[in-house]
Design a protein around this motif. Structure first.
Motif, PDB file in Angstrom:
ATOM      1  N   LEU A 339       0.850  -1.193   0.000  1.00  0.00           N
ATOM      2  CA  LEU A 339       0.000   0.000   0.000  1.00  0.00           C
ATOM      3  C   LEU A 339       0.881   1.236   0.000  1.00  0.00           C
ATOM      4  O   LEU A 339       2.053   1.184   0.360  1.00  0.00           O
ATOM      5  CB  LEU A 339      -0.946   0.003   1.198  1.00  0.00           C
ATOM      6  N   CYS A 340       0.302   2.338  -0.425  1.00  0.00           N
ATOM      7  CA  CYS A 340       1.026   3.605  -0.471  1.00  0.00           C
ATOM      8  C   CYS A 340       0.281   4.636   0.368  1.00  0.00           C
ATOM      9  O   CYS A 340      -0.892   4.920   0.104  1.00  0.00           O
ATOM     10  CB  CYS A 340       1.158   4.099  -1.916  1.00  0.00           C
ATOM     11  N   LEU A 341       0.960   5.152   1.372  1.00  0.00           N
ATOM     12  CA  LEU A 341       0.403   6.243   2.168  1.00  0.00           C
ATOM     13  C   LEU A 341       0.895   7.552   1.565  1.00  0.00           C
ATOM     14  O   LEU A 341       2.071   7.896   1.656  1.00  0.00           O
ATOM     15  CB  LEU A 341       0.843   6.122   3.630  1.00  0.00           C
ATOM     16  N   LEU A 342      -0.004   8.264   0.932  1.00  0.00           N
ATOM     17  CA  LEU A 342       0.344   9.530   0.284  1.00  0.00           C
ATOM     18  C   LEU A 342       0.677  10.597   1.316  1.00  0.00           C
ATOM     19  O   LEU A 342       1.385  11.554   1.023  1.00  0.00           O
ATOM     20  CB  LEU A 342      -0.811   9.993  -0.597  1.00  0.00           C
ATOM     21  N   ALA A 343       0.150  10.421   2.514  1.00  0.00           N
ATOM     22  CA  ALA A 343       0.474  11.286   3.652  1.00  0.00           C
ATOM     23  C   ALA A 343       0.157  10.505   4.918  1.00  0.00           C
ATOM     24  O   ALA A 343      -0.824   9.768   4.970  1.00  0.00           O
ATOM     25  CB  ALA A 343      -0.339  12.578   3.603  1.00  0.00           C
ATOM     26  N   PHE A 368      -3.566   6.357  -0.556  1.00  0.00           N
ATOM     27  CA  PHE A 368      -4.466   7.221   0.176  1.00  0.00           C
ATOM     28  C   PHE A 368      -3.728   7.948   1.288  1.00  0.00           C
ATOM     29  O   PHE A 368      -2.646   7.534   1.715  1.00  0.00           O
ATOM     30  CB  PHE A 368      -5.616   6.406   0.779  1.00  0.00           C
ATOM     31  N   GLY A 369      -4.325   9.048   1.733  1.00  0.00           N
ATOM     32  CA  GLY A 369      -3.802   9.754   2.888  1.00  0.00           C
ATOM     33  C   GLY A 369      -4.357   9.128   4.150  1.00  0.00           C
ATOM     34  O   GLY A 369      -5.491   8.637   4.172  1.00  0.00           O
ATOM     35  N   CYS A 370      -3.583   9.148   5.205  1.00  0.00           N
ATOM     36  CA  CYS A 370      -3.963   8.437   6.420  1.00  0.00           C
ATOM     37  C   CYS A 370      -3.559   9.246   7.649  1.00  0.00           C
ATOM     38  O   CYS A 370      -2.448   9.781   7.700  1.00  0.00           O
ATOM     39  CB  CYS A 370      -3.284   7.059   6.447  1.00  0.00           C
TER      40      CYS A 370
END
Length: 401
Positions: A339-343, A368-370
């Motif tokens: 997964l990729c955490l954009l923030a 997604f941002g988290c």
């Protein structure tokens, strides 16, 4: 004081000294500011009055307007005391950050006695990281204590929930009355069932099986944090560093922590030993080569289906974009939970490369941002093999609230 006088006073504080003459016409001879609000006005004007200097500067540094390390320390100390008197701690943090960003008051970070009065928060830590090469030796110990205070505060908020999430995920067995064969404690099972040995068939017929507590098994999952250290990711870098140190403390996880710009640096040992050291080893800013970093991290994937890969980046790729997407797709296809955490920030609202994010999402890698509060649930879901796209959608909704 009448309601009209209060309203005029508020407008005077908002608009600054330039509004004094016009507002005075409505004051019916009364002074707009009393002695207390004059002090408040001076504190605000030092940062937000665009018509002149702050009144806090010492000698400007070459190449730009910046507070020096001269005789204005008492003024800065008084200013810090004034804003703490008039504003709650969250507003004080914003004003401190504005003092540096708007007026170049890096003196807040250059004098130990001044820095000691600064309220530690994540924005101030980000500023210290950005200026770490310019902080004088006499201030470094004080700066480290400030960073340590913020790290400990974040860890205190997150550690229990993350530990509980990991333990819950690795202990839970919803689809079988028995844990897997690989988790069986053979010695205890044989020893406890010796009385059920059948001498005729020469077989041990166990009445009860014993299994290891899976949360205590060493290195059951590999978790890789791949962290973008570009300047726009400052808050995310700080939170990710603390999260990495929590992961590293869990024996069930084999944790790797990597940071990158155009170069890749493995900070696994520093993160496990002391996240404060890790943060001081990070240099915010510079270019970005995400593909290069992902390629480096691939060497740690020995069991894809037991690997969680978390890319923390806004996906503005300065390297080979197509190779990055291909590499991430192959990783996901092999069974890695990616997964990729954009923030990873309090706002959880990212600025990011939408085209790359869309390409990764089409490969089954949610982007997604988290917020930090949502992270434990995401980790638990990932370790349980749940649908990360659904978890990502929930995290996105929470971030927008």
């Amino acid at each position: 004081m009448t309601d009209q006088s209060k309203a005029l006073q508020r407008w005077r504080l908002i608009l600054g000294e330039a509004s004094e003459e016009k507002l005075a016409a409505y004051s019916q001879g009364e002074g707009l500011l009393d002695e207390e609000t004059k002090i408040l006005d001076e504190a605000l004007a030092a940062i937000y009055d665009e018509t002149g200097g702050t009144g806090l500067e010492a000698d400007a540094s070459p190449g730009g307007r910046s507070a020096g390390r001269g005789p204005s320390s008492p003024k800065v100390a008084k200013w810090l005391a004034d804003i703490r008197t008039f504003f709650p701690s969250d507003i004080v943090s914003v004003i401190q950050a504005d003092a540096i960003e708007r007026k170049g008051l890096t003196q807040l970070l250059f004098e130990p006695e001044t820095l000691a009065q600064v309220k530690p928060d994540i924005r101030m830590v980000a500023t210290l990281m950005a200026l770490r090469g310019k902080i004088p030796e006499k201030t470094k110990d004080t700066a480290r204590q400030l960073v340590k205070a913020v790290v400990e505060e974040i860890a205190k908020k997150l550690e229990h929930d993350i530990r509980q999430a990991v333990t819950g995920a690795l202990n839970r067995r919803k689809h079988s009355p028995l844990p897997s064969l690989s988790g069986m404690d053979w010695k205890k099972t044989i020893r406890a069932n010796l009385k059920h040995y059948d001498t005729e068939t020469k077989r041990l017929i166990p009445e009860r099986f014993y299994f290891f507590d899976r949360a205590r098994r060493s290195k059951e999952w590999t978790v890789i944090l791949d962290i973008d250290q570009s300047g726009s990711m400052a808050d995310s870098v700080i939170y990710a560093s603390v999260v990495g140190s929590i992961f590293a403390s869990l024996p069930a996880l084999d944790t790797r922590v990597v940071v990158f710009d155009t170069e890749v640096v493995d900070l696994t040992e520093q993160c496990a030993d002391d996240p404060v050291d890790m943060l001081f080893g990070i240099q915010l800013g510079g270019g970005t080569d995400i593909n290069k970093s992902v390629a480096y991290c691939e060497q740690f994937i020995t069991e894809p289906k037991k690997t969680l890969f978390i890319l923390i980046s806004d996906l503005y790729e300065g390297g080979n974009r197509s190779a990055l997407i291909r590499r991430m797709g192959e990783m996901r296809q092999a069974g890695v939970q990616a997964l990729c955490l954009l923030a990873l920030s309090d706002s959880g609202v990212p600025s990011y490369d939408e085209q790359v994010a869309k390409s990764l999402a089409q490969l089954g890698i949610p982007c997604f941002g988290c917020t930090p509060d949502m992270l434990p649930e995401l980790i638990e879901g990932a370790l349980q093999g749940r649908n990360l796209q659904e978890l990502a959608a929930r995290a996105g909704k929470e971030a927008k609230k």
